[in-house]
Design an enzyme around this catalytic site. Structure first.
Site: not given
Ligand code: ADP
Length: 491
Positions: A82-83, A241
């Site tokens: 992520m991110h 995830d």
């Protein structure tokens, strides 16, 4: 030909693809690795072209295995770290390497965000405060630190969404990953344009939000031909995830009470919920789940990572099993020794990158078994601290134990008694790629909802007998230890 869903997980160390049948059996797997770049201390980046190359290799290998087995792919679902931020210019070319989820360059950008949108307001709207790893602070950082790159940037995509764009030519995201950007309104499950505009950013930088099981587009003909995959294969948005792994484990917001505890390098408690009600202080994360609901997430940064460090540095050559055996001969409470597992600072529920680890209460009578047992107990109590913030917000009846540390029954008995919750084991080991494949099956129309797909694919869990020890006095002692390390700054 029998239908299968492909799931592809874009991880930090590599890319993994699996294919599963409609009832959740894995029939093929392939993987490839790529480098992690650390151009400066605290910076972590990857070249998006490495992801694309790995996807080409992995999909090609998987397609071959599927042909040999006479399996027919019906969709590709994606999941990923992520991110991260993939910055694209007007021609959709990558502007610079993508900073990742664990990149730490954005402290000033986070302060800027919380100056523009009060922290409490930000938590109520997005589920989280401004967190250094999130994507939005990366964009604010780019504007300040690399204005020429910012001026070129026309789109910003999460890692897996960039891969979907390369595969299909279409840009989209979905709620579970997008809620880790820092600008998604949880209630709406869509962009919070007031936040974006308060920061002077253009909402058009972000792609449209579609459901996690929604189809982003069709696999481009050039990919289909080169890899031997069907023309027009739908590519499904998928999940971040953590949410992807949870879908694979059968954790749905429609079935309250069931979550997971992971004893991986970091320790993670994941619990689905139907309501977007965050902890008002933002001590644990609240993100969208990939099934239309939400999930809480609490992270203790060095869980099995503490055990790995201890074994490598202080007991090299000793197996985990031997260490566990020694620890088992020591009584609960480790004869007064406590371990603080803050070797990498802490995330939840005490966001403090400068917190450090310690053993406390040592005497000449203690040996290695005490150090080990105290370490296992310390990690368990740090997870208990996460759980205590979560429990008033969501029902938790039992947790699936996953991650490398869950190989030890002994450690699980310690964790179960520290959390005062029954734990269960699952045969699932595929991680987020499995959830991505399940979302692919829904996107291809084999199931009418994510929950229906979960019912059809979730295997039986086996409960681990709970140990009914009273851990309250040990928890209180652990908390005194925490106060001691919070009051001690070595630097
Ligand atoms: P990651 O989060 O990096 O994917 P894993 O979930 O694979 O990590 O877990 C790896 C960790 O599991 C190791 O660091 C180690 O501490 C722990 N581990 C591995 N084997 C055992 C074991 N037999 N007993 C207890 N812990 C173990």
């Amino acid at each position: 030909m029998k239908p299968v869903g492909i799931g592809m997980d874009l991880g930090t160390s590599g890319l993994k693809a699996i294919a599963i049948t409609a009832d959740g059996q894995t029939v093929a797997e392939a993987s490839a690795t790529y480098p992690l770049l650390t151009p400066r201390p605290g910076w972590t980046e990857q070249n998006p072209s490495d992801w694309v190359e790995a996807a080409h290799q992995v999909l090609g290998e998987l397609a071959q295995k599927l042909q040999q087995g006479n399996w027919e792919p019906v969709a590709i679902g994606l999941s990923g770290q992520m991110h991260g931020a993939t910055f694209l210019d007007k021609q959709d070319q990558v502007v610079r390497p993508a900073p990742l989820w664990n990149d730490q360059r954005t402290a000033q950008a986070c302060a800027e965000i919380e100056a523009a949108i009060p922290r409490r307001d930000l938590i109520q709207r997005t589920g989280n405060p401004a967190v250094t790893g999130f994507q939005l602070p990366k964009l604010v950082w780019l504007r300040q630190a690399e204005p020429e790159h910012f001026a070129q940037t026309a789109h910003v995509l999460l890692p897996k969404d960039y891969l979907a764009y390369v595969l299909t030519g279409q840009m989209a995201t979905e709620p579970s990953d997008a809620s880790g950007i820092g600008a998604l309104n949880l209630g709406l499950q869509d962009w919070d344009t007031e936040i974006i505009q308060a920061l002077g950013l253009n909402p058009a930088l972000f792609p449209p939000v579609i459901p996690s099981h929604g189809v982003v587009g069709s696999l481009k003909a050039e990919w289909a031909q080169a890899l031997g995959l069907p023309q027009g294969l739908p590519v499904v948005a998928g999940a971040g995830d953590n949410a992807g792994a949870a879908i694979g484990l059968g954790l749905s917001s429609a079935r309250p009470g069931r979550g997971s505890v992971s004893l991986g390098t970091s320790g993670v408690i994941f619990v689905p919920t139907q309501k977007p009600t965050p902890d008002p202080e933002g001590r644990i994360h609240l993100f969208c789940h990939a099934d239309g609901g939400y999930h809480f997430l609490g992270v203790t940064l060095a869980a099995a990572g503490s055990l790995q460090w201890y074994r490598d540095k202080l007991a090299p050559g000793v197996s985990f099993e031997e260490l566990m055996e020694e620890a088992q001969s020591v009584p609960p409470g480790s004869d007064g020794v406590v371990f603080m597992p803050y070797l990498a600072g802490e995330r939840s529920p005490y966001l403090d990158p400068d917190l450090r680890g310690a053993w406390l209460g040592l005497s000449l009578a203690h040996g290695r078994g005490h150090l080990t047992r105290a370490l296992l107990e310390g990690v368990a109590f740090s997870l208990r601290d996460v759980l205590e913030v979560m429990q008033p917000l969501v029902r938790i009846d039992r947790l699936l134990a996953i991650g490398g540390g869950a190989r030890s029954d002994f450690w699980l008995s310690i964790v179960g008694s520290a959390l005062a919750l029954p734990l269960a084991r699952t045969p699932i080991e595929e991680g987020p790629a499995r959830g991505a494949a399940i979302l692919g099956l829904v996107g291809a129309g084999l199931y009418t909802s994510v929950d229906e797909a979960i019912s059809a694919t979730a295997p039986q869990d086996s409960e681990i007998g709970a140990t009914a020890t009273n851990s309250q006095p040990l928890l209180e002692r652990y908390r005194r230890g925490l106060q001691a390390v919070q009051g001690f700054k070595g630097k």
